[in-house]
Motif scaffolding. Structure first.
Motif, PDB file in Angstrom:
ATOM      1  N   THR A 137       0.808  -1.220   0.000  1.00 34.33           N
ATOM      2  CA  THR A 137       0.000   0.000   0.000  1.00 34.33           C
ATOM      3  C   THR A 137       0.839   1.266   0.000  1.00 34.33           C
ATOM      4  O   THR A 137       0.376   2.297  -0.458  1.00 34.33           O
ATOM      5  CB  THR A 137      -0.979   0.054   1.184  1.00 34.33           C
ATOM      6  OG1 THR A 137      -0.230  -0.002   2.389  1.00 34.33           O
ATOM      7  CG2 THR A 137      -1.950  -1.087   1.142  1.00 34.33           C
ATOM      8  N   ASP A 138       2.045   1.225   0.562  1.00 36.74           N
ATOM      9  CA  ASP A 138       2.849   2.448   0.575  1.00 36.74           C
ATOM     10  C   ASP A 138       3.536   2.597  -0.772  1.00 36.74           C
ATOM     11  O   ASP A 138       4.607   2.055  -1.010  1.00 36.74           O
ATOM     12  CB  ASP A 138       3.861   2.408   1.728  1.00 36.74           C
ATOM     13  CG  ASP A 138       3.168   2.573   3.079  1.00 36.74           C
ATOM     14  OD1 ASP A 138       2.018   3.054   3.092  1.00 36.74           O
ATOM     15  OD2 ASP A 138       3.770   2.231   4.098  1.00 36.74           O
ATOM     16  N   GLY A 139       2.907   3.347  -1.663  1.00 36.84           N
ATOM     17  CA  GLY A 139       3.345   3.372  -3.056  1.00 36.84           C
ATOM     18  C   GLY A 139       4.219   4.543  -3.447  1.00 36.84           C
ATOM     19  O   GLY A 139       4.864   4.518  -4.480  1.00 36.84           O
ATOM     20  N   LEU A 140       4.225   5.596  -2.632  1.00 36.13           N
ATOM     21  CA  LEU A 140       5.000   6.769  -3.030  1.00 36.13           C
ATOM     22  C   LEU A 140       6.466   6.578  -2.660  1.00 36.13           C
ATOM     23  O   LEU A 140       6.792   5.947  -1.668  1.00 36.13           O
ATOM     24  CB  LEU A 140       4.461   8.021  -2.336  1.00 36.13           C
ATOM     25  CG  LEU A 140       3.020   8.412  -2.657  1.00 36.13           C
ATOM     26  CD1 LEU A 140       2.615   9.620  -1.811  1.00 36.13           C
ATOM     27  CD2 LEU A 140       2.847   8.727  -4.134  1.00 36.13           C
ATOM     28  N   GLU A 165       7.189   7.526   0.822  1.00 31.41           N
ATOM     29  CA  GLU A 165       6.656   6.600   1.812  1.00 31.41           C
ATOM     30  C   GLU A 165       7.584   5.409   1.979  1.00 31.41           C
ATOM     31  O   GLU A 165       7.827   4.934   3.079  1.00 31.41           O
ATOM     32  CB  GLU A 165       5.265   6.126   1.391  1.00 31.41           C
ATOM     33  CG  GLU A 165       4.246   7.233   1.437  1.00 31.41           C
ATOM     34  CD  GLU A 165       2.879   6.783   0.958  1.00 31.41           C
ATOM     35  OE1 GLU A 165       1.892   7.285   1.501  1.00 31.41           O
ATOM     36  OE2 GLU A 165       2.800   5.948   0.042  1.00 31.41           O
ATOM     37  N   ARG A 166       8.099   4.943   0.851  1.00 31.75           N
ATOM     38  CA  ARG A 166       8.982   3.780   0.909  1.00 31.75           C
ATOM     39  C   ARG A 166      10.313   4.154   1.548  1.00 31.75           C
ATOM     40  O   ARG A 166      10.905   3.375   2.273  1.00 31.75           O
ATOM     41  CB  ARG A 166       9.171   3.213  -0.487  1.00 31.75           C
ATOM     42  CG  ARG A 166       7.889   2.582  -0.960  1.00 31.75           C
ATOM     43  CD  ARG A 166       7.950   2.103  -2.387  1.00 31.75           C
ATOM     44  NE  ARG A 166       6.804   1.248  -2.621  1.00 31.75           N
ATOM     45  CZ  ARG A 166       6.869   0.029  -3.158  1.00 31.75           C
ATOM     46  NH1 ARG A 166       8.018  -0.456  -3.541  1.00 31.75           N
ATOM     47  NH2 ARG A 166       5.778  -0.673  -3.313  1.00 31.75           N
ATOM     48  N   THR A 203       3.221   5.924   5.996  1.00 34.67           N
ATOM     49  CA  THR A 203       2.188   6.267   5.039  1.00 34.67           C
ATOM     50  C   THR A 203       1.965   7.772   5.102  1.00 34.67           C
ATOM     51  O   THR A 203       1.771   8.317   6.170  1.00 34.67           O
ATOM     52  CB  THR A 203       0.875   5.529   5.383  1.00 34.67           C
ATOM     53  OG1 THR A 203       1.166   4.147   5.509  1.00 34.67           O
ATOM     54  CG2 THR A 203      -0.166   5.724   4.306  1.00 34.67           C
ATOM     55  N   ASP A 260       0.005   9.594   2.486  1.00 37.30           N
ATOM     56  CA  ASP A 260      -1.307   9.977   1.988  1.00 37.30           C
ATOM     57  C   ASP A 260      -2.220   8.756   1.925  1.00 37.30           C
ATOM     58  O   ASP A 260      -1.765   7.632   1.927  1.00 37.30           O
ATOM     59  CB  ASP A 260      -1.169  10.614   0.604  1.00 37.30           C
ATOM     60  CG  ASP A 260      -2.355  11.521   0.306  1.00 37.30           C
ATOM     61  OD1 ASP A 260      -3.366  11.440   1.019  1.00 37.30           O
ATOM     62  OD2 ASP A 260      -2.267  12.301  -0.639  1.00 37.30           O
ATOM     63  N   VAL A 261      -3.514   9.025   1.868  1.00 32.82           N
ATOM     64  CA  VAL A 261      -4.488   7.961   1.754  1.00 32.82           C
ATOM     65  C   VAL A 261      -4.198   7.141   0.500  1.00 32.82           C
ATOM     66  O   VAL A 261      -4.020   7.700  -0.570  1.00 32.82           O
ATOM     67  CB  VAL A 261      -5.913   8.545   1.595  1.00 32.82           C
ATOM     68  CG1 VAL A 261      -6.949   7.450   1.699  1.00 32.82           C
ATOM     69  CG2 VAL A 261      -6.169   9.645   2.595  1.00 32.82           C
ATOM     70  N   ALA A 262      -4.155   5.829   0.658  1.00 33.02           N
ATOM     71  CA  ALA A 262      -4.115   4.963  -0.517  1.00 33.02           C
ATOM     72  C   ALA A 262      -5.436   4.217  -0.546  1.00 33.02           C
ATOM     73  O   ALA A 262      -5.895   3.725   0.485  1.00 33.02           O
ATOM     74  CB  ALA A 262      -2.961   3.980  -0.424  1.00 33.02           C
ATOM     75  N   TYR A 263      -6.052   4.146  -1.686  1.00 33.28           N
ATOM     76  CA  TYR A 263      -7.303   3.414  -1.797  1.00 33.28           C
ATOM     77  C   TYR A 263      -7.014   2.047  -2.398  1.00 33.28           C
ATOM     78  O   TYR A 263      -6.285   1.935  -3.370  1.00 33.28           O
ATOM     79  CB  TYR A 263      -8.296   4.185  -2.656  1.00 33.28           C
ATOM     80  CG  TYR A 263      -8.745   5.464  -1.981  1.00 33.28           C
ATOM     81  CD1 TYR A 263      -9.832   5.463  -1.124  1.00 33.28           C
ATOM     82  CD2 TYR A 263      -8.048   6.648  -2.170  1.00 33.28           C
ATOM     83  CE1 TYR A 263     -10.233   6.630  -0.491  1.00 33.28           C
ATOM     84  CE2 TYR A 263      -8.439   7.813  -1.539  1.00 33.28           C
ATOM     85  CZ  TYR A 263      -9.536   7.801  -0.700  1.00 33.28           C
ATOM     86  OH  TYR A 263      -9.926   8.955  -0.064  1.00 33.28           O
ATOM     87  N   ARG A 264      -7.565   1.031  -1.762  1.00 30.96           N
ATOM     88  CA  ARG A 264      -7.375  -0.347  -2.200  1.00 30.96           C
ATOM     89  C   ARG A 264      -8.731  -0.992  -2.431  1.00 30.96           C
ATOM     90  O   ARG A 264      -9.713  -0.621  -1.771  1.00 30.96           O
ATOM     91  CB  ARG A 264      -6.647  -1.161  -1.132  1.00 30.96           C
ATOM     92  CG  ARG A 264      -5.244  -0.736  -0.909  1.00 30.96           C
ATOM     93  CD  ARG A 264      -4.374  -1.210  -2.058  1.00 30.96           C
ATOM     94  NE  ARG A 264      -3.324  -0.236  -2.274  1.00 30.96           N
ATOM     95  CZ  ARG A 264      -2.462  -0.278  -3.279  1.00 30.96           C
ATOM     96  NH1 ARG A 264      -2.539  -1.239  -4.159  1.00 30.96           N
ATOM     97  NH2 ARG A 264      -1.554   0.647  -3.406  1.00 30.96           N
TER      98      ARG A 264
END
Lengths: 302, 414
Positions: free
Chosen positions: B57-60, B63-64, B69, B71-75
Motif C-alpha cells: 500500500t505504501d506506493g510513493l 513513503e517507501r 504512510t 497519503d491515503v491509498a485506496y485499495r
C-alpha cells in the motif's frame, strides 16, 4: 419503460458516483475536456458522460493524445463512436511535438513517455481547466493515491505530498488561470467492475479486447504484436497465437495476453480469476522502475 | 442489496496499519502475483528478512524511503460476499487531515491499537474523529497480540479503556478483535493462538456488518440541484430537467417538494435517467428531476420533502477540522462549499477547541493545523442545512480559501 428502484448494486453505486463527478465538473468549470483514447476505460467514461447529460449532448469536447503508434482497429472505433454521439474530437499528435523538436524519440521506440508534453500542449492550446481521465486507483500504486479532483499547477505537475483533502462528495475545483484539475470519475472502479459494466450495459469496445489470432513475439515476458511500431529483433521468434489485449495503449509498449475470451461475459470470467494486474501483465512503461508511474505523473502524465 | 463496504483505517505510526491491510489483501487472495513479486523483490533489496506486506500500500517514493504512510491509498478487493473499498490512511499526526479524508466516506473505521501500548493519544484522536464524522461502525483492532504472548488480560484491559472512550466521543457500534497482522492471526483466518476469543476474524466481521440503514434511505428526501439539463433539441425543445444525486431519503413522482432557499412549493413531475423513467429514486442515485411548475431553479438549490424540510440558515454553528497551515482566526473571509452551493462567508466566532487527549473543550484564539473546534460562520446567502448527526450530506461543508482556492477545513453542522 418504468422501473422501480429497489436496492442499488455495487455497479449502480459506482455509476452514480461517476455521473455525480461529471456533472460537478460540467457545472463548475468553464472549459472541461475528456481524454478519449478508444481504450475500454475511456469508452466507459464516454458512456457515463452520455448518461450524465441525457437527453442533452455531452457538453465538452473529447481529446485524443495520439502517439502515432495506434492499433488500426482502435482508431476506426474512435472515429465511429465520436460520429455516433455527435461529439467533438480534438486530436493532439505526439508526432507534431517530435517534428517541432519539443521532444525526442527514445531508443527502443517507446512513445508513451512522450505523451506528457503533447497532453500539456493540448491542455494549454485548448485552455482546458478540467481534464477527465479514465485512470483507476486499482491500476497502480501511485494511482491508488489519487483524488477524484487532482490539482495540477501551471506546469501540469502533480504533488502527491500536498494534495487537497477530499471529503464526502464535496470536490474542490478552485484554481488560478493556467492551473487545471485532472478529474478521475472511475477512481473507485476496478478492472473487473469495468468489464462487468461493459457486459451489463452492452457497451461496444474495439475487437482487439477479445480473442483473435495475431502474429506475436515474446519480449521481457510480454507478448508483443507484430506491427510497424513493434517489430521482432534478432533472436525473437514470431508465432501465431490466440490472444487479446487487456489494455490498449501505445502499440510499442502494450502487450497481449493468451486468452480464449471472445465476449464481455467471458472476459469477466477471465479477469475475475487472473493473478496478474493489467499493467503488470502488459505495460512495459511501468516496469522501468518501482516509481515509474509516480515520476511520470509528477511531470504531468495523467 | 448492499454489497459494497467502504472502510478507513486509523492508527498511530508503526501500529501496523499498512501491514494489516497487506495481510488482509494477501490472505484473501486479493494480491496479484506481479504485485507480490515486486514487494518480495523490494523487501529483499532493502534487506528485510520477511516480505514486507506494507509495501503493497505504501506506493510513493517518500513513503517507501521513510517507511510511513503519507497519503491515503485506496485499495479494492472482494470476496464472494462483498466488495470493499479501503482507505488506508496515515497515522502520523501531521497527516491527520488525510485520515479525515478517508473517514468522511467510510461506513466503518478500523482503529488500530498496539497491544503493548494500549490506548494512546492517537487512539483518542482517531476515536474522536470517527465520532465527529459519524462513521457508523468501528472495529477496534488490537494488533501485535503475538508480542504480548496472546494474553487475554491485555486485550480485555484495552477493550475496557476503549469502551470508556467510545462513550465519551459517541461511538455507538464498536467491535473489538484481538489480532496479529504480521503472522496473520484473526485477520482472515481465526487464530488458534487465542482460544479465549470466540468472535469473528476481521474479514468475517467486515463481510457481515450491516450497513443498509446507514445511508439515509429512511430520512426525508433531500436533492441538491447540480446541473440544469436543457437539450434545446428539435425532439425536446422544452425539456428542462434538474440533474443531481439524491442525498438522502426517497424522492417519488408526485411528491410535494420545497425549492430552497427560496421556499417555493411544487411537485415532482418525473424522474428521468438515460435508461428510462423511474417512479422513485433513493439516496445515492444520480437522476434528473422534472418539476410540475416553471420555477427559477438552478445549481445550488435544494429540493426537500415539503413536510420535513431542513432549516434555512445564514449563521451556522459547526464543528470544524482545520486542515491548513495558516490558522483559523475569527473574522477571516472564506468560501463555504455546501452540497452544490458555494457562498462567501466569514468566521464570526471561535467558541472552543477540543483537546483530543483529555476530550475537554476550552477557549482559544485560533485553530491550528489538525485542530478541532466549534465556530460560528456567517454566510452571504442562506443555506438549507440539516444537523450533521442526522445527515452526512446536507450537514457537511468545506471551508475554502477565497484567494488561493485551497481547502482549509471540513465543517459539520451542530
Amino acid at each position: 419503460m418504468t422501473t422501480v428502484a429497489t436496492g442499488l448494486s455495487q455497479l449502480d453505486l459506482l455509476e452514480a458516483e461517476s455521473i455525480h463527478v461529471m456533472r460537478e465538473v460540467a457545472a463548475e468549470f468553464e472549459r472541461p475536456a475528456l481524454l478519449f483514447s478508444g481504450g475500454k476505460d475511456s469508452i466507459v467514461m464516454l458512456h457515463l458522460a452520455s448518461k450524465a447529460f441525457w437527453p442533452a449532448r455531452i457538453p465538452f469536447p473529447l481529446v485524443h493524445v495520439d502517439t502515432g503508434h495506434n492499433f488500426d482497429e482502435v482508431l476506426a472505433f474512435r472515429d465511429r463512436r465520436v460520429a455516433e454521439l455527435g461529439a467533438r474530437l480534438v486530436v493532439a499528435r505526439v508526432q507534431d511535438d517530435i517534428d517541432a523538436g519539443r521532444v525526442r524519440e527514445v531508443p527502443g521506440g517507446l512513445r508513451n513517455p512522450l505523451q506528457t508534453t503533447t497532453l500539456l500542449r493540448a491542455i494549454e492550446e485548448g485552455r482546458y481547466d478540467a481534464v477527465f481521465g479514465g485512470a483507476r486507483r486499482d491500476e497502480e500504486k501511485a494511482r491508488a493515491k489519487e483524488r477524484f479532483f487532482s490539482f495540477r499547477d501551471a506546469f501540469g505537475q502533480w504533488d502527491p505530498k500536498n494534495q487537497r483533502p477530499e471529503l464526502w462528495n464535496l470536490y474542490n475545483g478552485r484554481h488560478a488561470r493556467g492551473e487545471h484539475i485532472r478529474v478521475f470519475p472511475l477512481s473507485n472502479w476496478t478492472e473487473l467492475d469495468v468489464w462487468r459494466y461493459i457486459a451489463r450495459e452492452g457497451i461496444e469496445v474495439p475487437a482487439i479486447y477479445f480473442a483473435h489470432e495475431r502474429e506475436v513475439f515474446e519480449r521481457d515476458g510480454m507478448l508483443l504484436g507484430v506491427t510497424p511500431h513493434s517489430l521482432p529483433r534478432e533472436g525473437e521468434t514470431v508465432s501465431t497465437r490466440v490472444v487479446r489485449y487487456r489494455t490498449v495503449g501505445d502499440a510499442s509498449c502494450t502487450g497481449a495476453v493468451s486468452s480464449p475470451a471472445r465476449t464481455p461475459a467471458e472476459v469477466v470470467e477471465e479477469v475475475a480469476v487472473t493473478r496478474l494486474t493489467e499493467r503488470g501483465a502488459t505495460r512495459a512503461d511501468d516496469r522501468a522502475s518501482e516509481a515509474a508511474m509516480e515520476d511520470r505523473k509528477k511531470e504531468g502524465y495523467f | 442489496m448492499v454489497d459494497l463496504l467502504r472502510f478507513a483505517t486509523a492508527g498511530s505510526v508503526d501500529d501496523g496499519k499498512s501491514t494489516l491491510i497487506g495481510r488482509l489483501l494477501y490472505d484473501s487472495k486479493s494480491v496479484f502475483q506481479d504485485q507480490l513479486e515486486s514487494v518480495e523483490r523490494t523487501s529483499a533489496d532493502r534487506g528485510d528478512d520477511y516480505t514486507n506486506l506494507a509495501l503493497l500500500t505504501d506506493g510513493l517514493r517518500a513513503e517507501r524511503e521513510q517507511g510511513i504512510t503519507i497519503d491515503v491509498a485506496y485499495r479494492y478487493f472482494s470476496t464472494p460476499v462483498r466488495s470493499f473499498i479501503v482507505a488506508d490512511t496515515p497515522g502520523h499526526v501531521q497527516y491527520t487531515r488525510n485520515m479525515v479524508t478517508g473517514a468522511s466516506t467510510a461506513d466503518l473505521a478500523l482503529v488500530l491499537v498496539d497491544a503493548r501500548k494500549g490506548v494512546i493519544e492517537q487512539t483518542r484522536r482517531h476515536a474522536a474523529l470517527s465520532g465527529l464524522l459519524r462513521v457508523p461502525h468501528v472495529v477496534l483492532a488490537v494488533n501485535k497480540m503475538d508480542l504480548v504472548g496472546f494474553d487475554q488480560s491485555v486485550f480485555d484491559a484495552i477493550v475496557k479503556d476503549f469502551a470508556d472512550l467510545a462513550d465519551e466521543v459517541g461511538l455507538t457500534d464498536v467491535t473489538a478483535i484481538p489480532m496479529a497482522a504480521l503472522p496473520g492471526d484473526n485477520v482472515v483466518h481465526r487464530s488458534a493462538a487465542m482460544p479465549w476469543y470466540d468472535g469473528p476474524a476481521l474479514l468475517e466481521h467486515l463481510e457481515q456488518v450491516h450497513v443498509e440503514r446507514d445511508h439515509g434511505e429512511t430520512r426525508p428526501a433531500r436533492f441538491p440541484v447540480q446541473y440544469v439539463i436543457r437539450p434545446m433539441s428539435t425532439e425536446r425543445p422544452d425539456y428542462r430537467g434538474y440533474a443531481g444525486t439524491v442525498a438522502s431519503g426517497t424522492l417519488r413522482v408526485g411528491d410535494h417538494v420545497l425549492v430552497l432557499p427560496s421556499g417555493r412549493r411544487t411537485t415532482v413531475a418525473g424522474i428521468d435517467t438515460a435508461d428510462g423513467e423511474l417512479q422513485q429514486a433513493v439516496a445515492r442515485q444520480a437522476v434528473t428531476v422534472r418539476l410540475a411548475h416553471e420555477l427559477d431553479v438552478s445549481r445550488g438549490d435544494l429540493l426537500a420533502a415539503a413536510d420535513a424540510p431542513p432549516q434555512t440558515l445564514s449563521v451556522l454553528e459547526a464543528t470544524v477540522c482545520w486542515m491548513a497551515d495558516t490558522p483559523l482566526r475569527p473574522g477571516a473571509p472564506v468560501l463555504v462549499k455546501h452540497t452544490t452551493r458555494t457562498v462567501k462567508a466569514s468566521v464570526s466566532a471561535l467558541h472552543d477547541r477540543l483537546d483530543v487527549t483529555t476530550l475537554a473543550r476550552g477557549p482559544v484564539d485560533e485553530l491550528g493545523l489538525n485542530d478541532i473546534g466549534r465556530v460560528s460562520l456567517r454566510t452571504a446567502s442562506p443555506l438549507a442545512v440539516d444537523p450533521y448527526a442526522e445527515d452526512r450530506t446536507t450537514g457537511a461543508f468545506l471551508i475554502v480559501d477565497a484567494v488561493t482556492g485551497t481547502t482549509l477545513g471540513a465543517g459539520m453542522i451542530d
